[in-house]
Design a protein around this motif. Structure first.
Motif, mmCIF file in Angstrom:
data_model
loop_
_atom_site.group_PDB
_atom_site.id
_atom_site.type_symbol
_atom_site.label_atom_id
_atom_site.label_comp_id
_atom_site.label_asym_id
_atom_site.label_seq_id
_atom_site.Cartn_x
_atom_site.Cartn_y
_atom_site.Cartn_z
ATOM 1 N N HIS A 59 0.819 -1.213 0.000
ATOM 2 C CA HIS A 59 0.000 0.000 0.000
ATOM 3 C C HIS A 59 0.854 1.265 0.000
ATOM 4 C CE1 HIS A 59 -3.489 -2.474 0.310
ATOM 5 N NE2 HIS A 59 -3.105 -3.000 1.461
ATOM 6 N N ASP A 60 2.110 1.134 0.414
ATOM 7 C CA ASP A 60 3.006 2.292 0.385
ATOM 8 C C ASP A 60 3.443 2.626 -1.036
ATOM 9 O OD1 ASP A 60 3.362 2.870 3.288
ATOM 10 O OD2 ASP A 60 4.080 0.805 3.297
ATOM 11 N N LEU A 61 3.198 1.734 -1.973
ATOM 12 C CA LEU A 61 3.550 1.986 -3.370
ATOM 13 C C LEU A 61 2.423 2.671 -4.138
ATOM 14 C CD1 LEU A 61 5.395 -1.343 -4.285
ATOM 15 C CD2 LEU A 61 6.418 0.904 -3.886
ATOM 16 N N ALA A 62 1.265 2.815 -3.513
ATOM 17 C CA ALA A 62 0.142 3.468 -4.183
ATOM 18 C C ALA A 62 0.496 4.925 -4.493
ATOM 19 C CB ALA A 62 -1.106 3.408 -3.297
ATOM 20 N N GLY A 63 0.303 5.331 -5.727
ATOM 21 C CA GLY A 63 0.562 6.717 -6.106
ATOM 22 C C GLY A 63 2.007 7.037 -6.408
ATOM 23 N N VAL A 64 2.867 6.010 -6.434
ATOM 24 C CA VAL A 64 4.290 6.240 -6.722
ATOM 25 C C VAL A 64 4.491 6.429 -8.227
ATOM 26 C CG1 VAL A 64 6.554 5.085 -6.762
ATOM 27 C CG2 VAL A 64 5.159 5.049 -4.685
ATOM 28 N N ASP A 65 5.284 7.433 -8.602
ATOM 29 C CA ASP A 65 5.588 7.687 -10.019
ATOM 30 C C ASP A 65 6.775 6.867 -10.505
ATOM 31 O OD1 ASP A 65 3.628 9.851 -10.649
ATOM 32 O OD2 ASP A 65 4.685 10.854 -9.017
ATOM 33 N N VAL A 66 7.784 6.720 -9.648
ATOM 34 C CA VAL A 66 8.970 5.937 -10.004
ATOM 35 C C VAL A 66 9.443 5.146 -8.790
ATOM 36 C CG1 VAL A 66 11.301 5.950 -10.975
ATOM 37 C CG2 VAL A 66 9.709 7.745 -11.624
ATOM 38 N N LEU A 67 9.717 3.870 -8.997
ATOM 39 C CA LEU A 67 10.280 3.005 -7.957
ATOM 40 C C LEU A 67 11.748 2.763 -8.274
ATOM 41 C CD1 LEU A 67 10.316 0.818 -5.675
ATOM 42 C CD2 LEU A 67 9.446 -0.785 -7.391
ATOM 43 N N PHE A 68 12.617 3.064 -7.324
ATOM 44 C CA PHE A 68 14.042 2.777 -7.454
ATOM 45 C C PHE A 68 14.369 1.611 -6.520
ATOM 46 C CE2 PHE A 68 13.592 7.178 -8.644
ATOM 47 C CZ PHE A 68 14.463 7.327 -9.719
ATOM 48 N N HIS A 69 14.703 0.464 -7.100
ATOM 49 C CA HIS A 69 14.998 -0.712 -6.278
ATOM 50 C C HIS A 69 16.508 -0.868 -6.126
ATOM 51 C CE1 HIS A 69 14.988 -4.521 -4.395
ATOM 52 N NE2 HIS A 69 15.308 -5.226 -5.469
ATOM 53 N N HIS A 70 17.013 -0.465 -4.949
ATOM 54 C CA HIS A 70 18.454 -0.521 -4.674
ATOM 55 C C HIS A 70 18.800 -1.413 -3.490
ATOM 56 C CE1 HIS A 70 19.070 2.555 -7.635
ATOM 57 N NE2 HIS A 70 18.266 3.383 -7.010
ATOM 58 N N ALA A 71 17.812 -1.961 -2.809
ATOM 59 C CA ALA A 71 18.094 -2.842 -1.677
ATOM 60 C C ALA A 71 18.824 -4.082 -2.173
ATOM 61 C CB ALA A 71 16.792 -3.242 -0.984
ATOM 62 N N ALA A 72 19.923 -4.414 -1.517
ATOM 63 C CA ALA A 72 20.708 -5.584 -1.921
ATOM 64 C C ALA A 72 21.594 -6.020 -0.763
ATOM 65 C CB ALA A 72 21.569 -5.268 -3.147
ATOM 66 N N TRP A 73 22.041 -7.259 -0.844
ATOM 67 C CA TRP A 73 22.971 -7.814 0.141
ATOM 68 C C TRP A 73 24.302 -8.012 -0.564
ATOM 69 C CZ3 TRP A 73 21.658 -10.542 5.024
ATOM 70 C CH2 TRP A 73 22.762 -11.161 5.610
ATOM 71 N N PHE A 74 25.339 -7.368 -0.038
ATOM 72 C CA PHE A 74 26.675 -7.541 -0.592
ATOM 73 C C PHE A 74 27.660 -7.670 0.550
ATOM 74 C CE2 PHE A 74 30.826 -5.802 -1.692
ATOM 75 C CZ PHE A 74 31.149 -6.608 -2.766
ATOM 76 N N GLU A 75 28.561 -8.637 0.435
ATOM 77 C CA GLU A 75 29.639 -8.756 1.411
ATOM 78 C C GLU A 75 30.806 -9.499 0.780
ATOM 79 O OE1 GLU A 75 28.537 -10.994 4.851
ATOM 80 O OE2 GLU A 75 27.816 -12.710 3.723
ATOM 81 N N VAL A 76 31.980 -9.176 1.248
ATOM 82 C CA VAL A 76 33.183 -9.875 0.806
ATOM 83 C C VAL A 76 33.405 -11.052 1.749
ATOM 84 C CG1 VAL A 76 35.662 -9.701 0.435
ATOM 85 C CG2 VAL A 76 34.189 -7.749 -0.087
ATOM 86 N N GLU A 102 0.399 -2.467 -7.840
ATOM 87 C CA GLU A 102 0.027 -1.055 -7.691
ATOM 88 C C GLU A 102 0.208 -0.266 -8.989
ATOM 89 O OE1 GLU A 102 -1.509 0.539 -5.373
ATOM 90 O OE2 GLU A 102 -1.624 -1.201 -4.033
ATOM 91 N N ASN A 103 0.540 -0.967 -10.080
ATOM 92 C CA ASN A 103 0.689 -0.316 -11.389
ATOM 93 C C ASN A 103 1.664 0.858 -11.356
ATOM 94 O OD1 ASN A 103 -1.206 -1.952 -12.911
ATOM 95 N ND2 ASN A 103 -2.807 -0.955 -11.694
ATOM 96 N N VAL A 104 2.811 0.642 -10.714
ATOM 97 C CA VAL A 104 3.848 1.680 -10.704
ATOM 98 C C VAL A 104 4.338 1.865 -12.143
ATOM 99 C CG1 VAL A 104 6.129 2.322 -9.842
ATOM 100 C CG2 VAL A 104 4.512 1.122 -8.338
ATOM 101 N N PRO A 105 4.274 3.099 -12.682
ATOM 102 C CA PRO A 105 4.563 3.279 -14.113
ATOM 103 C C PRO A 105 6.038 3.191 -14.501
ATOM 104 C CG PRO A 105 4.024 5.386 -13.100
ATOM 105 C CD PRO A 105 3.767 4.326 -12.057
ATOM 106 N N ARG A 106 6.964 3.493 -13.584
ATOM 107 C CA ARG A 106 8.390 3.462 -13.920
ATOM 108 C C ARG A 106 9.161 2.769 -12.809
ATOM 109 N NH1 ARG A 106 6.664 4.430 -18.071
ATOM 110 N NH2 ARG A 106 6.916 6.229 -19.433
ATOM 111 N N ILE A 107 10.067 1.867 -13.195
ATOM 112 C CA ILE A 107 10.857 1.111 -12.221
ATOM 113 C C ILE A 107 12.317 1.122 -12.654
ATOM 114 C CG2 ILE A 107 11.203 -1.128 -11.104
ATOM 115 C CD1 ILE A 107 8.259 -1.778 -11.875
ATOM 116 N N VAL A 108 13.205 1.434 -11.721
ATOM 117 C CA VAL A 108 14.646 1.372 -11.959
ATOM 118 C C VAL A 108 15.215 0.304 -11.034
ATOM 119 C CG1 VAL A 108 16.847 2.612 -11.874
ATOM 120 C CG2 VAL A 108 14.760 3.828 -12.552
ATOM 121 N N VAL A 109 15.833 -0.732 -11.610
ATOM 122 C CA VAL A 109 16.417 -1.818 -10.825
ATOM 123 C C VAL A 109 17.934 -1.756 -10.965
ATOM 124 C CG1 VAL A 109 16.569 -4.318 -10.515
ATOM 125 C CG2 VAL A 109 14.390 -3.282 -11.165
ATOM 126 N N THR A 110 18.637 -1.785 -9.848
ATOM 127 C CA THR A 110 20.093 -1.747 -9.869
ATOM 128 C C THR A 110 20.652 -3.154 -9.994
ATOM 129 O OG1 THR A 110 20.153 0.227 -8.498
ATOM 130 C CG2 THR A 110 22.151 -1.085 -8.590
#
Length: 200
Positions: A59-76, A102-110
């Motif tokens: 529900h927090d994605l309702a009304g979002v214009d762009v989603l930037f997905h940067h959450a990731a797990w990285f470790e050496v 939620e029909n988010v119109p734009r998504i950026v995935v890292t």
């Protein structure tokens, strides 16, 4: 214009949040530890406590214009490969699934540069194909993430701009990446406004 950023307190996500705020965007950030985001909240960011492995923030994605997905797990020196897989692979599937609901119109995935074979003499470009057999544990989890994002993109009848104009994106630091994001935000803000997809 509203943006939702996963991994808002991370290495890349924090720079993206900075760029969005500088561009006058309304920013919502998904963070696992709200205490680490106190400075972002003080700057007007709406903090959404949560985790991509527990997708209860639809529900927090309702009304979002762009989603930037940067959450990731990285470790050496990976100590918990399953946890890395859960965040990088299953977490991305969760985020894309919620965005679709939620029909988010734009998504950026890292993704990660570790997926793309490169050398000083022959750097990877925006049209490079990912290595089918990466040898780094982080890249191994990013391969299905990358492929899943591309599949989701095509299932939404979107066009991969890289394959059309041979765009080459080189960002050797988070600051350069943030500069690139700033330029893209300006471009997409204009596109979204002209298409009537979002409010100012």
């Amino acid at each position: 214009m509203r943006a939702f950023v996963t991994g808002g307190t991370g290495l890349i996500g924090r720079h993206v949040v900075d760029a969005l705020l500088a561009g006058g965007w309304e920013v919502w950030a998904l963070v696992r530890d709200p205490a680490r985001a106190a400075d972002l909240a003080a700057r007007g960011v709406r903090i959404v406590p949560g985790d991509v492995t527990r997708p209860d923030f639809v529900h927090d994605l309702a009304g979002v214009d762009v989603l930037f997905h940067h959450a990731a797990w990285f470790e050496v020196g990976v100590r918990d490969y399953q946890a890395m897989y859960d965040v990088n692979v299953a977490g991305t599937v969760n985020v894309l699934s919620l965005a679709r609901q939620e029909n988010v119109p734009r998504i950026v995935v890292t993704s990660t540069a570790g997926l793309f074979p490169s050398s000083r003499a022959r750097p990877a470009t925006g049209t490079a194909a990912p290595s089918p057999h990466p040898d780094d544990p982080h890249a191994v989890t990013k391969l299905p993430t990358h492929e899943g994002a591309v599949k989701a993109m095509h299932s939404r009848d979107l066009v991969d701009r890289r394959s059309q104009d041979n765009t080459e994106i080189i960002a050797s630091s988070p600051e350069q990446f943030a500069a690139f994001i700033n330029a893209e935000l300006a471009r997409w803000s204009k596109v979204i406004r002209e298409a009537g997809l979002g409010a100012e």
